[in-house]
Design an enzyme around this catalytic site. Sequence first.
Site, PDB file in Angstrom:
ATOM      1  N   LYS A 186      40.247  34.183  44.996  1.00  9.84           N
ATOM      2  CA  LYS A 186      39.048  33.571  44.992  1.00  9.84           C
ATOM      3  C   LYS A 186      39.062  32.153  45.173  1.00  9.84           C
ATOM      4  O   LYS A 186      40.053  31.235  45.279  1.00  9.84           O
ATOM      5  CB  LYS A 186      38.243  33.916  43.575  1.00  9.84           C
ATOM      6  CG  LYS A 186      38.262  35.382  43.479  1.00  9.84           C
ATOM      7  CD  LYS A 186      37.443  36.167  44.457  1.00  9.84           C
ATOM      8  CE  LYS A 186      36.937  37.466  44.170  1.00  9.84           C
ATOM      9  NZ  LYS A 186      37.926  38.522  43.958  1.00  9.84           N
TER      10      LYS A 186
HETATM   11  C1  PLP Z   1      37.399  39.691  43.214  1.00  4.37           C
HETATM   12  C2  PLP Z   1      35.807  40.381  42.728  1.00  4.37           C
HETATM   13  C3  PLP Z   1      35.700  41.199  41.755  1.00  4.37           C
HETATM   14  C4  PLP Z   1      36.438  41.317  40.464  1.00  4.37           C
HETATM   15  O1  PLP Z   1      37.271  40.332  40.199  1.00  4.37           O
HETATM   16  P1  PLP Z   1      38.778  40.404  39.438  1.00  4.37           P
HETATM   17  O2  PLP Z   1      38.789  39.092  38.667  1.00  4.37           O
HETATM   18  O3  PLP Z   1      39.706  40.598  40.516  1.00  4.37           O
HETATM   19  O4  PLP Z   1      38.491  41.552  38.500  1.00  4.37           O
HETATM   20  C5  PLP Z   1      34.263  41.708  41.626  1.00  4.37           C
HETATM   21  N1  PLP Z   1      33.254  41.594  42.585  1.00  4.37           N
HETATM   22  C6  PLP Z   1      33.754  40.968  43.746  1.00  4.37           C
HETATM   23  C7  PLP Z   1      32.402  41.040  44.770  1.00  4.37           C
HETATM   24  C8  PLP Z   1      34.928  40.411  43.993  1.00  4.37           C
HETATM   25  O5  PLP Z   1      35.074  39.950  45.117  1.00  4.37           O
END
Ligand code: PLP
Length: 398
Positions: A186
């Site tokens: 992210k």
């Molecule tokens: C990455 C993501 C998540 C979940 O996050 P994690 O930390 O990987 O559990 C939820 N929603 C969206 C849109 C994402 O891109």
Amino acid sequence: MPGFELFGEKEKSQVQQVLDTGVLMRYGFDGMRNGQWKAVELEQALAKKMMVKHAQLVSSGTAALTVALASAGVGAGDEVIMPTFTFVASFESILAIGAVPILVDVDDTLTLDPAAVEEAITSNTKVIMPVHMCGSMADLGALKSICEKHGLLLLEDACQAIGGSYDGKPLGSYGDLGCFSFDYVKTITCGEGGALITNNDAFKLHADHFSDHGHDHIGTNRGAESHPILGYNYRISELNAAVGCAQIKRLDEFLTIQEKHYTLIKTILAPIEGITFRRVPHGGVENYSFLNFYMPTTELAKKAHQALTNAGLDACFYWYDNNWHYYKKWEHLAHTKSLGKLPQDVLNQLPDYTKADFSKSDVWVGRNISCLIKLSWTEEQVKERADKMKDVLTGLLS
Ligand SMILES: *Cc1c(COP(=O)(O)O)cnc(C)c1O
């Protein structure tokens, strides 16, 4: 997008401070911590940055969604409206609390279509959960009006859009609750981690309890704390939070780089006859983590993706065929392949997704090409890349 691309001395120094105390847990051990409270520090920094009263850090973005829903009292039999184009975490988090995921079409914003949302509302609907996919947002004004009209909660999944805004408010802060992910890929990362934000005191208190086995966090003796509610362990560790403490200070720097790269690529692609760009709702500012555009047809989009891949342009995605992001590949959901039996409410209320018709979503997601914007590219590389893309796309469209 990925903050890990610029992982360096600042992150290491934060982690070292935790290693020096040896206290890897966010709660307790007050005497050994030497004043280090990384999770608390990151919560305060995040709340400030997002201009909200409260932030609650947890172990992942998926956990943040689960805890957010639980904190608002959502549970068995409640329906949560979510988009067909998202990450699997959306329905996982809903199922985790025994609630029912109701899939709804996306429009040319690549996020929830407000008209389709309104059609999907039943007497069991509790929450509308837009997902700000690939750095841009849903039409939050329209969704908020629907929520007010029907007495529903607005929960923003801003996991891919941290730093963007709508109507002058940071994404995630516009609804009743907002969620972020700090997983490894992210815009800013903790390695693993996530957070929810809210201005609601009760939701924050519930989230604080629920994410740590129901502990009330009163006093300094964890053993003597009481348990006002049932909870679970969704805690983040101090090591992960420490990485985030460094990364959140760099968010603006990352956003500036993303916007610069995005704008250069868009400027080069814009003159191409036949491609159009994703619609950003009025009043919205993207976080520029992806550049999304449409080809005239699904067939041409498939060809374009193949040609871009063949040309070595690995950061271009075709989500329509992706295993994780589009309803067509969610066979495990459609066939309810759970390890144990799902709650009866879910079995009764879950629509038959094996027969789902989301042709409105297909029109937009089928035509979409999505380019990840990397932080580590040089300006030269961005230009070279955009020129290459232009050649490939012009070749297909002429
Ligand atoms: C990455 C993501 C998540 C979940 O996050 P994690 O930390 O990987 O559990 C939820 N929603 C969206 C849109 C994402 O891109």
